[in-house]
Design a protein around this motif. Sequence first.
Motif, PDB file in Angstrom:
ATOM      1  N   LEU A 131      -6.745   0.116   5.580  1.00 53.15           N
ATOM      2  CA  LEU A 131      -7.279  -1.110   4.980  1.00 53.15           C
ATOM      3  C   LEU A 131      -7.803  -0.882   3.562  1.00 53.15           C
ATOM      4  N   ALA A 132      -7.764   0.336   3.066  1.00 58.99           N
ATOM      5  CA  ALA A 132      -8.445   0.683   1.814  1.00 58.99           C
ATOM      6  C   ALA A 132      -8.092  -0.253   0.665  1.00 58.99           C
ATOM      7  N   GLY A 133      -6.828  -0.619   0.520  1.00 62.54           N
ATOM      8  CA  GLY A 133      -6.402  -1.457  -0.605  1.00 62.54           C
ATOM      9  C   GLY A 133      -6.419  -2.943  -0.329  1.00 62.54           C
ATOM     10  N   ARG A 134      -6.801  -3.324   0.883  1.00 63.36           N
ATOM     11  CA  ARG A 134      -6.818  -4.742   1.258  1.00 63.36           C
ATOM     12  C   ARG A 134      -8.074  -5.424   0.739  1.00 63.36           C
ATOM     13  N   GLY A 135      -7.960  -6.722   0.407  1.00 58.79           N
ATOM     14  CA  GLY A 135      -9.126  -7.501   0.019  1.00 58.79           C
ATOM     15  C   GLY A 135     -10.030  -7.734   1.218  1.00 58.79           C
ATOM     16  N   PHE A 136     -11.333  -7.518   1.030  1.00 59.63           N
ATOM     17  CA  PHE A 136     -12.282  -7.616   2.140  1.00 59.63           C
ATOM     18  C   PHE A 136     -12.281  -9.014   2.753  1.00 59.63           C
ATOM     19  N   LEU A 137     -12.220 -10.057   1.934  1.00 63.49           N
ATOM     20  CA  LEU A 137     -12.305 -11.429   2.450  1.00 63.49           C
ATOM     21  C   LEU A 137     -11.105 -11.795   3.310  1.00 63.49           C
ATOM     22  N   GLY A 138      -9.991 -11.084   3.146  1.00 60.16           N
ATOM     23  CA  GLY A 138      -8.801 -11.373   3.935  1.00 60.16           C
ATOM     24  C   GLY A 138      -8.734 -10.618   5.244  1.00 60.16           C
TER      25      GLY A 138
END
Length: 281
Positions: A131-138
Amino acid sequence: MRIDITDLSVEVAGRRLVHDITLSAGSGRLIGLVGPNGSGKSTLLRCVYRALRPAAGTVRLDGGDLHAMTAREGARLLAALPQEAGTDFDFTAAEVVAMGRLPHQRGSGRASAADTEVCERALSRVGAAHLAGRGFLGLSGGEKQRVLIARALAQEPQVLVLDEPTNHLDIAQQLEVLALIRDGRTPPATAAGAPTRPESGGRPTVLTALHDLNLAAVHCDELYVIADGRIAASGPPHDVLTPELLAGVFGVRAHRVRHPESGALQLLFDRLDTPPSPPPS
């Protein structure tokens, strides 16, 4: 690191929500707070991680008054996961975890290679490296919770304060997260073979509120039962979670059984007004 809470009372909008609570957590112990909704568990924890100031009483870490410390001093010792935690900005998961390193950074505040290593290890420990590169809100609720736990671990605290850390997690994730919390924090990054700070080894002291009494019974060293802002009982889970207490505090009839493999205490529940089942013929 030892936690000592002494004669702590909390008032909000002129109403006293926590009354003269005294509890202790020895170094490396996992202490659970259990009780009905509205009993004062979260209010107590908010005082411990300094979101609230107590009306009376003290919170001490190894004898030092937590509320007398600077924000940076306190954050180097204690990390918190509030029940409703997050961010309004769409940082990546890696950026959210990196916030846990801020208390240890000076000057420009730029992350060092050691900081990055700690954050990557924390994400891996909670099963969220992907998840490192994923946007937190998504992220889903469970994914967000794992990232926030990684942020707390990346802080390399001596004390962890967790308010319902298993919220939004499925059953397997709940077991994994509590095992992780019990086993210890993320191993520290090293530079030329030296730890990032002298006290980074060892298991953190954990103070956590939990709704699931079976999870609390299995994973906690000691429990404090909170009812109406006061301590109703305390001690090892087997001694505390009696049918009489559960009836009086939670309004349920409890049946104590043993896990068939581990032998750990487990509880089965009925409504208090449900008549007992007849014994098998």
